[in-house]
Each structure stands twice: as structure tokens, then as C-alpha cells.
Enzyme design. Sequence first.
Site, PDB file in Angstrom:
ATOM      1  N   ARG A  99      -9.723  18.734  20.353  1.00 35.59           N
ATOM      2  CA  ARG A  99      -8.152  19.414  20.005  1.00 35.59           C
ATOM      3  C   ARG A  99      -7.868  20.255  21.070  1.00 35.59           C
ATOM      4  O   ARG A  99      -6.870  20.463  21.603  1.00 35.59           O
ATOM      5  CB  ARG A  99      -8.449  20.210  18.691  1.00 35.59           C
ATOM      6  CG  ARG A  99      -8.697  19.509  17.593  1.00 35.59           C
ATOM      7  CD  ARG A  99      -8.668  20.529  16.512  1.00 35.59           C
ATOM      8  NE  ARG A  99      -7.501  21.479  16.386  1.00 35.59           N
ATOM      9  CZ  ARG A  99      -6.518  21.063  15.630  1.00 35.59           C
ATOM     10  NH1 ARG A  99      -6.243  20.092  15.226  1.00 35.59           N
ATOM     11  NH2 ARG A  99      -5.552  22.093  15.922  1.00 35.59           N
ATOM     12  N   HIS A 138      -4.259  21.613  23.603  1.00 35.54           N
ATOM     13  CA  HIS A 138      -3.691  22.752  23.706  1.00 35.54           C
ATOM     14  C   HIS A 138      -3.328  22.757  25.354  1.00 35.54           C
ATOM     15  O   HIS A 138      -2.381  23.551  25.778  1.00 35.54           O
ATOM     16  CB  HIS A 138      -4.475  23.948  23.474  1.00 35.54           C
ATOM     17  CG  HIS A 138      -4.740  23.972  22.000  1.00 35.54           C
ATOM     18  ND1 HIS A 138      -3.694  23.817  21.171  1.00 35.54           N
ATOM     19  CD2 HIS A 138      -5.927  23.938  21.069  1.00 35.54           C
ATOM     20  CE1 HIS A 138      -4.435  23.678  20.003  1.00 35.54           C
ATOM     21  NE2 HIS A 138      -5.535  23.943  19.865  1.00 35.54           N
ATOM     22  N   LEU A 175      16.660  33.132  32.562  1.00 31.69           N
ATOM     23  CA  LEU A 175      16.186  32.834  31.518  1.00 31.69           C
ATOM     24  C   LEU A 175      15.047  33.962  31.129  1.00 31.69           C
ATOM     25  O   LEU A 175      14.113  34.527  31.785  1.00 31.69           O
ATOM     26  CB  LEU A 175      15.486  31.403  31.579  1.00 31.69           C
ATOM     27  CG  LEU A 175      14.670  30.857  30.139  1.00 31.69           C
ATOM     28  CD1 LEU A 175      15.742  30.506  29.259  1.00 31.69           C
ATOM     29  CD2 LEU A 175      13.456  29.883  30.508  1.00 31.69           C
ATOM     30  N   ASP A 235       4.049  22.338  18.088  1.00 37.43           N
ATOM     31  CA  ASP A 235       3.125  21.706  17.164  1.00 37.43           C
ATOM     32  C   ASP A 235       2.698  20.411  17.504  1.00 37.43           C
ATOM     33  O   ASP A 235       3.402  19.654  17.886  1.00 37.43           O
ATOM     34  CB  ASP A 235       3.465  21.847  15.676  1.00 37.43           C
ATOM     35  CG  ASP A 235       2.234  21.788  14.745  1.00 37.43           C
ATOM     36  OD1 ASP A 235       1.128  22.283  15.090  1.00 37.43           O
ATOM     37  OD2 ASP A 235       2.647  21.593  13.394  1.00 37.43           O
TER      38      ASP A 235
HETATM   39  C1  IPE Z   1       2.500  26.902  13.801  1.00 40.18           C
HETATM   40  O1  IPE Z   1       1.741  25.694  13.767  1.00 40.18           O
HETATM   41  C2  IPE Z   1       1.897  27.775  14.713  1.00 40.18           C
HETATM   42  C3  IPE Z   1       2.205  27.484  16.239  1.00 40.18           C
HETATM   43  C4  IPE Z   1       2.813  26.336  16.520  1.00 40.18           C
HETATM   44  C5  IPE Z   1       1.640  28.499  17.065  1.00 40.18           C
HETATM   45  P1  IPE Z   1       0.508  25.544  12.760  1.00 40.18           P
HETATM   46  O2  IPE Z   1      -0.247  24.081  13.174  1.00 40.18           O
HETATM   47  O3  IPE Z   1      -0.359  26.561  12.814  1.00 40.18           O
HETATM   48  O4  IPE Z   1       1.313  25.506  11.414  1.00 40.18           O
HETATM   49  P2  IPE Z   1       0.774  24.731  10.106  1.00 40.18           P
HETATM   50  O5  IPE Z   1      -0.466  25.378   9.911  1.00 40.18           O
HETATM   51  O6  IPE Z   1       0.745  23.338  10.110  1.00 40.18           O
HETATM   52  O7  IPE Z   1       2.080  25.351   9.033  1.00 40.18           O
HETATM   53  C1  IPE Z   2      -0.057  23.657  17.913  1.00 34.84           C
HETATM   54  O1  IPE Z   2      -0.647  22.648  17.661  1.00 34.84           O
HETATM   55  C2  IPE Z   2      -0.740  24.853  18.533  1.00 34.84           C
HETATM   56  C3  IPE Z   2      -1.116  25.865  18.091  1.00 34.84           C
HETATM   57  C4  IPE Z   2      -0.991  26.279  16.757  1.00 34.84           C
HETATM   58  C5  IPE Z   2      -1.756  27.131  18.741  1.00 34.84           C
HETATM   59  P1  IPE Z   2      -2.108  22.285  16.645  1.00 34.84           P
HETATM   60  O2  IPE Z   2      -3.124  22.866  17.153  1.00 34.84           O
HETATM   61  O3  IPE Z   2      -1.484  23.076  15.321  1.00 34.84           O
HETATM   62  O4  IPE Z   2      -1.748  20.625  16.520  1.00 34.84           O
HETATM   63  P2  IPE Z   2      -1.936  19.910  15.405  1.00 34.84           P
HETATM   64  O5  IPE Z   2      -0.782  20.387  14.219  1.00 34.84           O
HETATM   65  O6  IPE Z   2      -3.306  19.959  14.533  1.00 34.84           O
HETATM   66  O7  IPE Z   2      -1.761  18.600  15.651  1.00 34.84           O
HETATM   67 MG    MG Z   3      -0.348  22.324  13.740  1.00 34.71          MG
END
Ligand code: IPE
Ligand code: IPE
Ligand code: MG
Length: 254
Positions: A39, A43, A137, A26
Site C-alpha cells: 500500500r 502513497h 496559490l 483517496d
Molecule cells: C479519507 O480517506 C482521508 C484521506 C484521504 C486522508 P480514507 O480512505 O481514510 O476514508 P474512509 O476510511 O474510506 O472513509
Molecule cells: C488515501 O488513500 C490516503 C490516505 C488516507 C492517507 P488510501 O490509503 O485510503 O487508499 P485506499 O482507499 O485504501 O485505496
Molecule cells: Mg481510502
Amino acid sequence: MAILPSSTRTIPEIAHVPRHIAVIMDGNGRWAKQRFMPRIMGHQRGVESLRATVRACRDLGVEYLTVFAFSSENWRRPVDEVSFLMSLFLKMLEREVASLHKNNIRLKIIGDRSRFDDTLQQTMGDAEALTSGNTGLTLTIAANYGGRWDMMHAVHSLLQDHPELATSFSEDDLQPYLSMGDVPEPDLFIRTGGEMRISNFMLWQLAYTELYFTDTLWPVFDRNELEKAIASYQHRERRFGRTSEQLLSVPAQS
Ligand code: IPE
Ligand code: IPE
Ligand code: MG
């Protein structure tokens, strides 16, 4: 499928280096935002962190690495971001599978694939088939995965196969139907990005997993960060319901 010991039914053996690490990757969006970038750049950069983490796990002797790439709730994001993530997923599979295979890594994908387009589903199946015999792995990618979906799906599948169990079934009956029913439960859970929640990841399997949260954003997570998480794990006392005194006097047993 062999029934593996469940942490609530048998006390598992505790490995010094975690056998199974589960990661919520995350913080991609925030990493990009801090740099005034869209954003999606976060990714894209996150794929590199995944590559480095896979390599580090392999070097450290971790047997299973399970990463949350897309949750069943992530469809709620803006359409553009979702479609970027889908194409990134496809590109990543196409680009990385040969090198995973070369490194003896077995790739598995868990989650409800029916919502992905045909090309992506096909590529996922091909990547799994190619690497299925590998013995290094095991990298499991959770895509359109949700812990509640996993449990519901397992119950439905169990009852389809065994309608006679409708009024009563055990953990051992259910376990083989769960997504990760054939691997040991995670020893260590890592969530980057500073949030302290599970976000519907492996709800069943995390029952006795050691939880580690770090503010580090996923795109800058590296081997050093992984080693910090493992060091924290190595200082935990895993009691599985027992007292500290019992741990001192008795070796791990049920
Ligand atoms: C959890 O992250 C899912 C992934 C990393 C794929 P999110 O960013 O979606 O989680 P919330 O919405 O903050 O709980
Ligand atoms: C996690 O990073 C990746 C996915 C959920 C796909 P986020 O996209 O949730 O990044 P933040 O939490 O908005 O920084
Ligand atoms: Mg997130």
C-alpha cells in the site's frame, strides 16, 4: 482577521474557475494492490499526483487548493502504514518546500499537530513561515484533521477568548476560529477513489460546495482529470437556496 462572507449568510460571487478546490486524495492503497505492490507504494506515488495537481491549479488560476492528507481517524491504520505516512510527510516537506517557495506558493497546514513528533511539527512550522509571504496559490494540507475536531476546536477557542459569548454566539463570531476561517469556502470538492462520502473532511466549510466524485484512483489523477472536474463544476447551477428563475432575473446578491 477579516470576516469573509459565509455561504449561509451571504450569497457568494460565483467564479467561472473555482477559487477554492478541496480534495480527498483517496485510492492510494487500491492503486498499489492492483499492481501487487505494498500500500505504501501508492502513497509514495500519490505525492506525484499532488505535485501535478498543484501545478495545474496554479496554471488554471485556482487561488486555494486544500488537500486531505491524513484524517483524525487514519491513526486507526496499521502502525507501519501510519509511520510510513509520517516519514513521507516529513520527506515531502523537506524536499518540496524550496520549489513551492520558488513558485510563490503559500503552504499552510491545518489539523491538530500536537500528535506529531517534534521534528515534523518543527518542519511544518518552518515551511509555513518560509512561504507565508507568498501571493500565488495557497496550498493547505489537512493533517490529523477532522471536521468535527475543527468545529470543536473553534468553539473552545472562541469561548476561551470570549467567555461572555458562552450563552450566545453567531456564525460570524465563530468563523475566524475555524481552520479555514480566513479563506473563501471551497467552490469545488473532489474525491478520487470511488467512495461517495465526506469522511469527516471540512464539514462546516462544505455547506454549499459542489461535490464531484470520480472512480479514478489518486495516484493516476492528473491535469486532465482535474480539468474534467472543473468542467463538471462549470455546468452546475449554484442556487444557494434560491430558485432557478431567481438566478435568471437577479445577479448574485444576498
Ligand atoms: C479519507 O480517506 C482521508 C484521506 C484521504 C486522508 P480514507 O480512505 O481514510 O476514508 P474512509 O476510511 O474510506 O472513509
Ligand atoms: C488515501 O488513500 C490516503 C490516505 C488516507 C492517507 P488510501 O490509503 O485510503 O487508499 P485506499 O482507499 O485504501 O485505496
Ligand atoms: Mg481510502
